[in-house]
Write a protein that holds these residues in place. Sequence first.
Motif, PDB file in Angstrom:
ATOM      1  N   MET A  26       0.828  -1.194   0.000  1.00  0.00           N
ATOM      2  CA  MET A  26       0.000   0.000   0.000  1.00  0.00           C
ATOM      3  C   MET A  26       0.870   1.254   0.000  1.00  0.00           C
ATOM      4  O   MET A  26       1.835   1.356   0.751  1.00  0.00           O
ATOM      5  N   ALA A  27       0.496   2.229  -0.823  1.00  0.00           N
ATOM      6  CA  ALA A  27       1.269   3.472  -0.902  1.00  0.00           C
ATOM      7  C   ALA A  27       1.031   4.376   0.298  1.00  0.00           C
ATOM      8  O   ALA A  27       1.874   5.212   0.636  1.00  0.00           O
ATOM      9  N   ALA A  28      -0.123   4.240   0.932  1.00  0.00           N
ATOM     10  CA  ALA A  28      -0.454   4.993   2.146  1.00  0.00           C
ATOM     11  C   ALA A  28      -1.552   4.235   2.884  1.00  0.00           C
ATOM     12  O   ALA A  28      -2.323   3.489   2.265  1.00  0.00           O
ATOM     13  N   VAL A  29      -1.595   4.427   4.196  1.00  0.00           N
ATOM     14  CA  VAL A  29      -2.562   3.713   5.037  1.00  0.00           C
ATOM     15  C   VAL A  29      -3.167   4.696   6.022  1.00  0.00           C
ATOM     16  O   VAL A  29      -2.448   5.508   6.632  1.00  0.00           O
ATOM     17  N   THR A  30      -4.485   4.650   6.174  1.00  0.00           N
ATOM     18  CA  THR A  30      -5.161   5.450   7.197  1.00  0.00           C
ATOM     19  C   THR A  30      -6.028   4.551   8.063  1.00  0.00           C
ATOM     20  O   THR A  30      -6.473   3.488   7.632  1.00  0.00           O
ATOM     21  N   VAL A  31      -6.247   4.993   9.307  1.00  0.00           N
ATOM     22  CA  VAL A  31      -7.076   4.263  10.269  1.00  0.00           C
ATOM     23  C   VAL A  31      -7.885   5.271  11.078  1.00  0.00           C
ATOM     24  O   VAL A  31      -7.657   6.477  10.993  1.00  0.00           O
ATOM     25  N   VAL A  32      -8.786   4.759  11.900  1.00  0.00           N
ATOM     26  CA  VAL A  32      -9.754   5.612  12.571  1.00  0.00           C
ATOM     27  C   VAL A  32      -9.194   6.308  13.814  1.00  0.00           C
ATOM     28  O   VAL A  32      -9.696   7.356  14.209  1.00  0.00           O
ATOM     29  N   ASN A  33      -8.176   5.732  14.449  1.00  0.00           N
ATOM     30  CA  ASN A  33      -7.632   6.395  15.634  1.00  0.00           C
ATOM     31  C   ASN A  33      -6.200   5.933  15.905  1.00  0.00           C
ATOM     32  O   ASN A  33      -5.722   4.941  15.330  1.00  0.00           O
ATOM     33  N   ASP A  34      -5.523   6.642  16.787  1.00  0.00           N
ATOM     34  CA  ASP A  34      -4.110   6.369  17.063  1.00  0.00           C
ATOM     35  C   ASP A  34      -3.909   4.996  17.701  1.00  0.00           C
ATOM     36  O   ASP A  34      -2.898   4.334  17.434  1.00  0.00           O
ATOM     37  N   SER A  35      -4.827   4.568  18.548  1.00  0.00           N
ATOM     38  CA  SER A  35      -4.669   3.283  19.230  1.00  0.00           C
ATOM     39  C   SER A  35      -4.666   2.129  18.235  1.00  0.00           C
ATOM     40  O   SER A  35      -3.837   1.211  18.325  1.00  0.00           O
ATOM     41  N   ILE A  36      -5.581   2.162  17.286  1.00  0.00           N
ATOM     42  CA  ILE A  36      -5.637   1.102  16.273  1.00  0.00           C
ATOM     43  C   ILE A  36      -4.450   1.231  15.322  1.00  0.00           C
ATOM     44  O   ILE A  36      -3.865   0.227  14.895  1.00  0.00           O
ATOM     45  N   GLY A  37      -4.049   2.449  15.012  1.00  0.00           N
ATOM     46  CA  GLY A  37      -2.861   2.646  14.187  1.00  0.00           C
ATOM     47  C   GLY A  37      -1.630   2.024  14.822  1.00  0.00           C
ATOM     48  O   GLY A  37      -0.797   1.411  14.131  1.00  0.00           O
ATOM     49  N   ALA A  38      -1.507   2.156  16.137  1.00  0.00           N
ATOM     50  CA  ALA A  38      -0.361   1.570  16.846  1.00  0.00           C
ATOM     51  C   ALA A  38      -0.368   0.053  16.741  1.00  0.00           C
ATOM     52  O   ALA A  38       0.703  -0.580  16.663  1.00  0.00           O
ATOM     53  N   MET A  39      -1.546  -0.562  16.710  1.00  0.00           N
ATOM     54  CA  MET A  39      -1.640  -2.015  16.568  1.00  0.00           C
ATOM     55  C   MET A  39      -1.149  -2.452  15.188  1.00  0.00           C
ATOM     56  O   MET A  39      -0.418  -3.445  15.056  1.00  0.00           O
ATOM     57  N   TYR A  40      -1.523  -1.729  14.135  1.00  0.00           N
ATOM     58  CA  TYR A  40      -1.028  -2.052  12.795  1.00  0.00           C
ATOM     59  C   TYR A  40       0.482  -1.852  12.699  1.00  0.00           C
ATOM     60  O   TYR A  40       1.182  -2.617  12.028  1.00  0.00           O
ATOM     61  N   ALA A  41       0.999  -0.825  13.349  1.00  0.00           N
ATOM     62  CA  ALA A  41       2.439  -0.580  13.329  1.00  0.00           C
ATOM     63  C   ALA A  41       3.191  -1.709  14.020  1.00  0.00           C
ATOM     64  O   ALA A  41       4.202  -2.209  13.499  1.00  0.00           O
ATOM     65  N   GLU A  42       2.689  -2.121  15.170  1.00  0.00           N
ATOM     66  CA  GLU A  42       3.374  -3.156  15.947  1.00  0.00           C
ATOM     67  C   GLU A  42       3.291  -4.520  15.272  1.00  0.00           C
ATOM     68  O   GLU A  42       4.275  -5.256  15.204  1.00  0.00           O
ATOM     69  N   ARG A  43       2.117  -4.865  14.755  1.00  0.00           N
ATOM     70  CA  ARG A  43       1.901  -6.210  14.214  1.00  0.00           C
ATOM     71  C   ARG A  43       2.418  -6.359  12.777  1.00  0.00           C
ATOM     72  O   ARG A  43       2.972  -7.401  12.405  1.00  0.00           O
ATOM     73  N   PHE A  44       2.252  -5.310  11.958  1.00  0.00           N
ATOM     74  CA  PHE A  44       2.545  -5.444  10.534  1.00  0.00           C
ATOM     75  C   PHE A  44       3.584  -4.455  10.009  1.00  0.00           C
ATOM     76  O   PHE A  44       3.873  -4.455   8.809  1.00  0.00           O
ATOM     77  N   GLY A  45       4.107  -3.615  10.877  1.00  0.00           N
ATOM     78  CA  GLY A  45       5.112  -2.661  10.439  1.00  0.00           C
ATOM     79  C   GLY A  45       4.578  -1.531   9.590  1.00  0.00           C
ATOM     80  O   GLY A  45       5.352  -0.840   8.916  1.00  0.00           O
ATOM     81  N   ALA A  46       3.263  -1.326   9.602  1.00  0.00           N
ATOM     82  CA  ALA A  46       2.651  -0.239   8.831  1.00  0.00           C
ATOM     83  C   ALA A  46       2.866   1.096   9.540  1.00  0.00           C
ATOM     84  O   ALA A  46       3.219   1.139  10.718  1.00  0.00           O
ATOM     85  N   ALA A  47       2.653   2.172   8.803  1.00  0.00           N
ATOM     86  CA  ALA A  47       2.764   3.514   9.382  1.00  0.00           C
ATOM     87  C   ALA A  47       1.500   4.301   9.075  1.00  0.00           C
ATOM     88  O   ALA A  47       1.506   5.224   8.250  1.00  0.00           O
ATOM     89  N   PRO A  48       0.386   3.934   9.723  1.00  0.00           N
ATOM     90  CA  PRO A  48      -0.889   4.573   9.377  1.00  0.00           C
ATOM     91  C   PRO A  48      -0.973   6.020   9.846  1.00  0.00           C
ATOM     92  O   PRO A  48      -0.387   6.403  10.864  1.00  0.00           O
ATOM     93  N   ARG A  49      -1.725   6.802   9.089  1.00  0.00           N
ATOM     94  CA  ARG A  49      -2.125   8.139   9.522  1.00  0.00           C
ATOM     95  C   ARG A  49      -3.561   8.054  10.026  1.00  0.00           C
ATOM     96  O   ARG A  49      -4.338   7.231   9.545  1.00  0.00           O
ATOM     97  N   THR A  50      -3.900   8.906  10.958  1.00  0.00           N
ATOM     98  CA  THR A  50      -5.227   8.847  11.574  1.00  0.00           C
ATOM     99  C   THR A  50      -6.207   9.782  10.875  1.00  0.00           C
ATOM    100  O   THR A  50      -5.932  10.975  10.694  1.00  0.00           O
TER     101      THR A  50
END
Length: 382
Positions: A155-179
Amino acid sequence: MAGKRVLCVSFSDINRDSRVLRQVEVLAELGEVTTVAYGDRPPGATEHLRIDETLPSLPQTPAGVALLALRRYDAVELTAPAIRDVLRLVGDRRYDLVVANEARSMAVAHRIAAGAPVLADLHEWAPEERAHVRSWRLLVKPFMTYQCRKYLPKMAAVTVVNDSIGAMYAERFGAAPRTVRNAGPFRDLPPTDVAEDRIRLVHSGGAVPGRNIEGMIEAVRMLDARFTLDMYLVPARDGGKYLDSLRVLIGDEKRIVLHPPVSPAELVDTLNAYDVGIFSLPPLTPNHRLMLPNKIFDYVQARLGIVFSASPETDRIILDHELGAIAADASTRALVDVLTPVTVARVRELKRNADKAAAVLNSVEDAAVTRTAAADLLGVRS
C-alpha cells in the motif's frame, strides 16, 4: 480537477457510510472519482459501479469456505462473490489512484490498480473485526491477518480511525498509518433548550447484534419518568429481523421510540432536538474496546451531552471537553447508575460545552490528512 482518475472501493452501502462519503468528497477535489460499492451513486462521484447487494464480500460460498479452512488464502482472496462483481464491473478501466476501504478490499484494489498507487483506509482493526463470532475467529481472522501481512507493504499509504488502532497495525505489521477520525463537518447549530421535566436521550447507529441496544432499552425502563429514549437505527442486512426483535423488546413502553433511519446529511439536524446522546458497547473485540465511532462526533455537532461506556479513545474526548459522563462498564446497571443523578441544569451545561467543542471536533483536520495523502500519490497540489 480533470485528468486524474480515482477509484474508491467500498463494500458498504455507500450512502449510509459517513466515513466513505466524506472520503469521496475530498477525492472529488483532486480528480474524477469512480465509486464501486453497494447502493446508489453518492454525491461527488463522476461514475458509480453498483455491486449487487445480494453478494457477500467474503468467500462464504461452500468452495470459498473450504479454501479458507485449508488456508489457501492466495487462491481464495479474489473469489468472494462481491469481489468477482467488482472485477466484472471495473473491467479494463485504469486509474491513477485506487482507494481500498477496509482490509477485505486490498487484494482486489491491488489487482485493479495494475501498478498505480493504492491508499488503504483500513478503518478499524481488520483481523478481529468479528472475533466474538466463532466462525469468524476460526476462518476469517487468519485470512484477514494474512491479507494484512501480504498487502500492507504494497500500500502506498494507510489510514485508520484512531491512534490506538494505528499503533496495533504498526506493531503487528510494520505499517505507518495516519489517523483519519470519524468526525463529520462543523455544523452551525445552537444547543436546544432542555425541558424542566424531561431529559431526552437519543441513540443513532446500526441495528446490529452485539451493539448492546437491548441494554440501552432496559436501562431506560429502569430510569425514572424524566427519561425518554429515541433511536435512529440503520437496518442490518438481515431483512429487518433484528429490528423486529427490538420492537418486540420495546413493546408498549411509551418512553422509547424507534424511528426510521435518516440520511447522514440529515442526522445531525435530527439529533439536535434531543439532550443527551448515549452509547454502551461491550468490549467484545479490539475495535469495540478502542471504539471512536461516528456517533460521538455527531452528538457533539448536534450540541448534545454525551454518556458512553468506558473506552480509552472516547473517554479522552469526553473528559478533555467536559462533554458528559462515562459509565464504568457496558452493563445496564452501569448506564442506569451514571444517568440517574443527571439534572436538567447539568444537561444544559453539557450542551454548552458541546457547542464549544464543535469548533474543534469536526472533519477539517481529518479531511486534510486524506487530501494530503491522496494529492501526494496523484502528484497534484492539494
